[in-house]
Write a protein that holds these residues in place. Structure first.
Motif, PDB file in Angstrom:
ATOM      1  N   TYR A  45       0.838  -1.207   0.000  1.00  0.00           N
ATOM      2  CA  TYR A  45       0.000   0.000   0.000  1.00  0.00           C
ATOM      3  C   TYR A  45       0.875   1.260   0.000  1.00  0.00           C
ATOM      4  CZ  TYR A  45      -3.956   2.974   1.384  1.00  0.00           C
ATOM      5  OH  TYR A  45      -4.940   3.938   1.443  1.00  0.00           O
ATOM      6  N   LEU A  54      -8.059   1.702  -3.056  1.00  0.00           N
ATOM      7  CA  LEU A  54      -7.932   0.545  -2.167  1.00  0.00           C
ATOM      8  C   LEU A  54      -8.641   0.853  -0.849  1.00  0.00           C
ATOM      9  CD1 LEU A  54      -4.238  -0.579  -2.841  1.00  0.00           C
ATOM     10  CD2 LEU A  54      -6.356  -1.274  -3.970  1.00  0.00           C
ATOM     11  N   TRP A  57      -7.748  -0.242   3.144  1.00  0.00           N
ATOM     12  CA  TRP A  57      -6.323  -0.500   3.335  1.00  0.00           C
ATOM     13  C   TRP A  57      -5.741   0.556   4.267  1.00  0.00           C
ATOM     14  CZ3 TRP A  57      -2.769  -3.557  -0.109  1.00  0.00           C
ATOM     15  CH2 TRP A  57      -3.461  -4.518  -0.851  1.00  0.00           C
ATOM     16  N   TRP A  69     -10.399  -5.771   3.158  1.00  0.00           N
ATOM     17  CA  TRP A  69      -9.661  -4.821   2.324  1.00  0.00           C
ATOM     18  C   TRP A  69      -9.970  -5.100   0.857  1.00  0.00           C
ATOM     19  CZ3 TRP A  69      -3.989  -4.073   4.495  1.00  0.00           C
ATOM     20  CH2 TRP A  69      -4.075  -3.588   5.821  1.00  0.00           C
ATOM     21  N   THR A  70     -10.092  -4.044   0.081  1.00  0.00           N
ATOM     22  CA  THR A  70     -10.442  -4.169  -1.338  1.00  0.00           C
ATOM     23  C   THR A  70      -9.524  -5.151  -2.062  1.00  0.00           C
ATOM     24  OG1 THR A  70     -11.332  -1.926  -1.461  1.00  0.00           O
ATOM     25  CG2 THR A  70     -10.609  -2.925  -3.534  1.00  0.00           C
ATOM     26  N   LEU A  84      -6.674  -6.953  -7.900  1.00  0.00           N
ATOM     27  CA  LEU A  84      -6.726  -5.488  -7.987  1.00  0.00           C
ATOM     28  C   LEU A  84      -6.747  -5.033  -9.440  1.00  0.00           C
ATOM     29  CD1 LEU A  84      -4.017  -4.669  -5.266  1.00  0.00           C
ATOM     30  CD2 LEU A  84      -6.481  -4.879  -4.955  1.00  0.00           C
TER      31      LEU A  84
END
Length: 748
Positions: A45, A54, A57, A69-70, A84
């Motif tokens: 990140y 995101l 995060w 978390w995405t 992602l």
């Protein structure tokens, strides 16, 4: 009494064991993510500059499994998937992920990552997708240690140089896509070890040498088009169901492989195919020698042999013709079936996506008992072209055409879906025809463009089909996808995915819409720039839009930009007279986008696209139309009015849209103005490439943001003006964000 005591003790022991077992299961169910894995995600990140995409995060604290978390999926306390794709993420990927020892699926496709692919990737990966980024150098040596890898996709990057001999340990690999890079040199010998490989895509690189190491693989799909391969074509390639080998330097012959046995009228697209079967096998003399040779026949025998040969050839020709037609029908049915099955897939997914050709891959096998099923689609652009199993027909000229990657609709289907093209379904009028909303019986909603043309000749009909063929291959998150078409009996209909929101023109200039924030305008500009870069750089040959304007950019539900009608500008000369009159009326409004060299629309000049994009950047900054006849004469042309102000800080600030002026830092504003100035250069030679523009805009976004206010009140005001660009409520002063049907929807 003793028995009662023993029974109580036994019951107490059972209760205690049950409590302990329940406790173990409870803590396993709610176990926190392994600290080492959490730290790895935090480091990632940080390396990506903490992107807002995101969600959840964190740089400090937090738990990816508990807090969802995405893009992160977990099993118990371990991270098993990171997905992602298509988030427009930037930055370098370091060695942080090597700590994720239980990671199975890693999908970072369709972003803007650059630099080298890290050498330290998780060794237990089964699926690795890095397609559609800007990675450089080559494949890292650590790939050889990924013994469980099944799917590997590194297509559409900037990878170059020879491939290292790192494929020897990939016994489980079933699909590999390295297409649309700049790899060179010979194929490594370790390719021979890929015994379970069924799909291999190497097209659009600079590979040289022979393909001997592919001869013994059990491939179902093989695409090696547009390289510099030479030498013989292995006879085993005849067993490959889907084979694309055009654009190389092959010859059909060699001592180590079977003779070339493809029928001469279904030859694959090679540089110099043999014209007859005899020329294909003349280098293979008979192995019979000495006494085993047959004596030369006499004249009577020759006559009999000639007559027999004629009858044999005639029978073979009839048989081959029958088989070819049946093969064509099966191929066509297969293609249609495949395209139909794709309609349920999300078009905006990357799709890969996503070069101009799109390959559809099988979903990763995630049926193992130790991990939950994962929803993952490996559909990425590009789709391989078909150059095999097609007979010579007049419409295909001297070379085979690629298939149309779109569904064929009947007129009746589209009439039913559009209520017979009723005015109630009309979405807009454009310079090529009208656009209608189409509601299909299965609940799918699409947009149908009814292109009005003059009576077309056979050559013009083929030109129209070529346009559909090209447009159907375009798959990018910021381009409206062509889903289907209908051609015949004077009809020329194109079916697109339906974007439910309004155009950028409406969002900027309609009083019904709330003002777009500065950060959102930047993100829209970056999305449009990436789409143009895709068309100019990754499509072969390059595709120009030739009619870029705010009215041709739709905003979807998340306010992401989607460019309409890519590749259709070349159809303008085929439009009917009534449409041309409408187009000439609209051209006055669009004149502010046209480059000073007065390039003819549809002539294919990428530099003209860059000029139009510069005007669009100016429109986003000022909130003014490119040409406004209601303004004083010296201010009607936005470019002429603004050009002299771009390098004067005070004048530059004065022309910024008042609704966003407080939220732009002087540093970001100056950099943004520099990009505009470069794009709208009068001399096209001085305008930058689209890839450079993308990089510059991303840099502006990174340095953008409100400056420190002198007072708390000013700071609060500035922050209040900057609305979260992805906030769903940020739509309109009305409860709906749908515009009335105007000429701005699909307006090309």
């Amino acid at each position: 009494m003793l028995l009662c005591t023993m029974a109580k003790q036994r019951n107490l022991g059972l209760v205690t064991a049950a409590i302990l077992l329940f406790g173990v299961l409870f803590f396993q169910a709610f176990a926190r993510t392994d600290d080492l894995q959490v730290q790895a995600l935090r480091d990632l990140y940080r390396a990506l500059n903490s992107p807002t995409e995101l969600k959840n995060w964190k740089l400090e604290g937090g738990d990816p499994c508990e807090e969802s978390w995405t893009g992160v999926s977990c099993y118990q306390s371990s991270v098993i998937e990171i997905k992602l794709q298509g988030l427009n993420l930037t930055g370098n990927i370091g060695d942080q992920l090597v700590s994720l020892q239980h990671l199975k699926h890693l999908d970072l496709s369709s972003n803007q990552f650059h630099g080298e692919i890290p050498n330290s990737l998780p060794h237990n990966l089964t699926d690795l997708n890095l397609a559609c980024n800007n990675f450089t150098q080559s494949i890292p040596a650590s790939v050889s240690s990924m013994k469980h890898l099944r799917h590997l996709n590194m297509s559409q990057n900037l990878l170059s140089g020879p491939l290292a001999d790192v494929f020897g340990g990939l016994d489980n690999l079933i699909m590999m896509d390295l297409s649309h890079n700049k790899f060179s040199g010979d194929l490594p010998a370790s390719f021979r070890a890929l015994k379970n490989l069924t799909k291999l895509y190497l097209q659009s690189n600079e590979f040289t040498g022979s393909v001997i190491f592919l001869a013994d693989l059990h491939l179902h799909d093989l695409n090696i088009e547009d390289n510099h391969f030479s030498g013989v074509i292995p006879g085993s390639f005849q067993n490959i169901n889907n084979l694309w080998i055009g654009g190389n330097r092959f010859h059909s012959g060699g001592a180590d492989y079977l003779p070339w046995k493809f029928p001469t009228d279904v030859m694959p697209n090679i540089s110099s195919p043999p014209t007859t079967k005899s020329s294909a096998i003349e280098k293979y003399p008979s192995h019979e020698t000495g006494d085993n040779r047959k004596k030369r026949p006499g004249s009577g025998g020759i006559v009999i042999m000639v007559v027999g040969a004629v009858l044999t050839v005639f029978g073979a020709a009839v048989f081959i013709t029958f088989r070819i037609r049946r093969s064509q029908k099966q191929t066509l049915d297969s293609i249609r079936g495949s395209i139909s099955s794709l309609q349920s897939l999300p078009i905006s997914a990357p799709q890969v996506t996503t070069g101009p050709l799109a390959a559809q891959y099988d979903s990763p096998d995630s049926s193992s008992s130790d991990s939950p099923p994962l929803i993952s689609s490996w559909q990425l652009p590009p789709a391989p072209t078909m150059t095999l199993k097609m007979s010579k027909r007049r419409s295909f000229s001297k070379k085979c055409k690629i298939p149309i990657c779109a569904k064929h609709y009947t007129v009746a289907e589209l009439q039913l879906a559009t209520s017979n093209f009723s005015p109630g379904n009309l979405l807009g009028e454009g310079t090529l025809g009208s656009v209608y909303r189409a509601d299909f019986p299965d609940g799918q909603i699409l947009a149908v463009k009814n292109i009005k043309t003059v009576a077309l000749s056979i050559t013009e009909e083929e030109q129209f089909m070529d346009v559909i063929r090209t447009a159907s291959r375009l798959r990018h998150p910021n381009i409206v996808a062509l889903i289907g078409y209908c051609v015949g009996h004077g009809n020329h209909l194109l079916v697109y995915e339906y974007i439910r929101n309004v155009t950028l023109d409406d969002a900027l200039h309609s009083v019904l819409c709330m003002p777009l924030t500065w950060s959102l305008r930047l993100r829209i500009a970056i999305g449009v720039a990436r789409a143009l870069n895709y068309l100019h750089t990754f499509c072969v040959p390059p595709i120009t839009h030739s009619n870029l304007k705010a009215a041709n950019i739709l905003l979807d539900e998340d306010l992401n930009p989607r460019i309409c009608d890519c590749g259709l500008a070349v159809l303008r000369p085929l439009a009917s007279n009534s449409v041309k009159i409408k187009a000439s009326e609209m051209a006055i409004e669009d004149s502010g986008y046209v480059a000073p060299e007065h390039v003819k629309r549809g002539s294919g000049n990428p530099k003209a696209d860059i000029y139009s994009f510069g005007v669009l950047l100016l429109e986003l900054l000022t909130g003014r139309r490119p040409f406004d006849s209601s303004k004083p004469k010296g201010e009607q042309s936005l470019v002429e009015w603004a050009s002299s102000k771009l390098h004067d800080s005070e004048s530059l600030l004065d022309m910024v849209d008042p609704t966003i002026k407080r939220t732009i830092s002087s540093r970001a504003l100056s950099s943004y103005a520099d990009i505009i100035s470069q794009c709208i250069q009068p001399e096209k030679e001085f305008r930058p490439q689209m890839a450079e523009v993308v990089h510059s805009l991303v840099s502006v976004l990174q340095k953008s943001g409100p400056e420190k206010a002198k007072s708390g009140k000013d700071k609060a005001t500035a922050e209040g003006n900057e609305v979260d660009p992805f906030e769903r409520s940020f739509r309109s002063t009305n409860s709906r964000f749908f515009a009335s049907p105007t000429a701005s929807y699909y307006s090309i």
